[in-house]
Design an enzyme around this catalytic site. Structure first.
Site, PDB file in Angstrom:
ATOM      1  N   ASP A  69    -103.658   2.996 -45.392  1.00 15.10           N
ATOM      2  CA  ASP A  69    -103.257   2.636 -44.027  1.00 15.10           C
ATOM      3  C   ASP A  69    -102.184   3.562 -43.462  1.00 15.10           C
ATOM      4  O   ASP A  69    -102.278   4.002 -42.315  1.00 15.10           O
ATOM      5  CB  ASP A  69    -102.718   1.205 -43.996  1.00 15.10           C
ATOM      6  CG  ASP A  69    -103.823   0.162 -43.911  1.00 15.10           C
ATOM      7  OD1 ASP A  69    -104.960   0.533 -43.590  1.00 15.10           O
ATOM      8  OD2 ASP A  69    -103.546  -1.012 -44.170  1.00 15.10           O
ATOM      9  N   HIS A 101    -111.144  -2.163 -45.600  1.00 19.72           N
ATOM     10  CA  HIS A 101    -109.686  -2.166 -45.565  1.00 19.72           C
ATOM     11  C   HIS A 101    -109.186  -1.067 -46.484  1.00 19.72           C
ATOM     12  O   HIS A 101    -109.954  -0.457 -47.250  1.00 19.72           O
ATOM     13  CB  HIS A 101    -109.127  -3.526 -45.993  1.00 19.72           C
ATOM     14  CG  HIS A 101    -108.965  -4.493 -44.847  1.00 19.72           C
ATOM     15  ND1 HIS A 101    -108.186  -4.219 -43.751  1.00 19.72           N
ATOM     16  CD2 HIS A 101    -109.490  -5.731 -44.641  1.00 19.72           C
ATOM     17  CE1 HIS A 101    -108.225  -5.246 -42.914  1.00 19.72           C
ATOM     18  NE2 HIS A 101    -109.030  -6.179 -43.430  1.00 19.72           N
TER      19      HIS A 101
END
Length: 381
Positions: A160, A130
């Protein structure tokens, strides 16, 4: 207005985070972005999905890609498109028969965007991860925090979105521009580990120049300097100061009543920074945040209050520019950047997965009878 990317069709395979963010950016600027999901993938359309900012302004289609007929639909759809966005682990699309070698052969102008954390190759390419992991191994996370404390997680803005979705959107537009100028389609390999490293370019420059040589929180732009940090006010709220340049530093000292304090004369003496920060913190702590806003108003001292998510829409500058907008009663960031001749389009609410299946299939030439047969067989929803 149609938007700068009007006339482009992008097929976006349903995912989370950076891929949808890139699709949102392209759709905001007028591209026709069609999201492809699986039947039943979004059955509840609950509040989280209904308020999905990253899914705004697109059509959706639901296809069973495990069936031969479903895969044929996807290939027909991609054959009509200018670009594709997918965020699966490397090799997943190839195993479906939808890899770039196949689809670019069928559509030589196709720009094939691939969004991953680790990239399409390298020792970690197949590993789970992540945002926090991607910004850890490239050095970025080590630069955020306070001296002697653990690194501070910067939400998922850096990996992200800034280093992931925005990088993919830039790569897509770059490759689409190349196609418009006569080049062939190609693969865009957007990896968050690469993109977030790119965002840290100036820190690497400062490190090479000897200007970034302390731990996190002890350098010029990470809260180490007394003139570039956040400070608590009397009411428990916070303000920011970024008075780097000499003229802004002079204004800061004057407003804080520190103009005559000679300890502040050597602005760049790092040994003095901790003590000077304590002095500034003590002054800031004597007034409420909004009192400081009044004191700094009209002065160039690089000052701004820290606004909460609830407060930000009401700030005069944010309101005047429309930085945050309201769509169907929901506050969300407005499309950006702003183009003078072809401005981005107002956001449209997200759609349920598969809500536009029939419309999309009709756009690529499927007859009503064929669509009905596919629906009856469960291939589409």
């Amino acid at each position: 207005m149609a938007g700068a990317l009007a006339g482009l069709r992008i097929v976006e395979f349903l995912g989370i985070g950076p891929g949808p963010f890139a699709g949102m950016m392209l759709a905001d600027h007028g591209a026709e972005v069609i999201r492809v999901g699986r039947p039943g993938a979004q059955e509840s359309f609950g509040d989280f999905d209904r308020f999905d900012v990253l899914a705004r302004s697109r059509r959706t289609i639901a296809i069973d890609m495990k069936s031969a007929d479903g895969l044929a639909i996807v290939r027909d759809l991609v054959g009509s498109a200018d670009g594709l966005i997918e965020g699966f682990r490397p090799g997943v699309m190839e195993r479906l028969g939808l890899g770039p070698d196949t689809l670019i052969t069928e559509n030589p102008r196709l720009v094939y965007g691939r969004m991953t954390g680790w990239g399409q190759d390298g020792p970690l390419a197949q590993s789970a991860g992540h945002d926090i992991n991607y910004v850890a191994i490239n050095g970025v996370l080590s630069t955020v925090g306070r001296p002697g404390e653990r690194p501070v997680v910067p939400v998922n803005y850096t990996g992200d979105f800034g280093g992931g979705g925005m990088l993919l959107a830039f790569g897509m537009v770059t490759a689409l521009l190349a196609v418009a100028r006569g080049a062939s389609g190609q693969v865009v390999d957007a990896a968050m580990v690469d993109g977030s490293a790119l965002l840290s370019g100036m820190v690497w420059q400062m490190k090479a120049a000897g200007m970034w040589n302390g731990p996190a929180g002890a350098n010029l732009l990470d809260g180490g300097a007394h003139f570039y940090d956040t400070f608590a006010c009397a009411d428990g709220r916070y303000v920011t100061i970024g008075a780097i340049e000499p003229q802004f530093y002079v204004a800061l000292r004057r407003i804080l009543g520190l103009a005559e304090d000679q300890a502040f004369d050597e602005q760049m003496d790092r040994a003095r920074w901790p003590a000077l920060r304590e002095k500034i913190a003590a002054v800031i702590a004597t007034r409420a945040r909004d009192e400081w806003c009044t004191a700094f108003e009209g002065h160039d001292a690089c000052f701004a209050p820290v606004m909460t998510l609830d407060e930000a829409p009401g700030h005069p500058h944010i309101a005047a520019r429309g930085t945050l907008t309201e769509t169907n009663g929901q506050i969300q960031p407005a499309p950006a950047p702003r183009l003078s001749a072809t401005p981005p389009l107002p956001p449209r609410p997200p759609r349920r997965a598969g809500q536009d299946t029939e419309i999309v299939l009709s756009l690529i030439g499927y007859s009503a009878e064929r669509i009905a047969a596919l629906r009856a067989s469960g291939v589409i929803a």
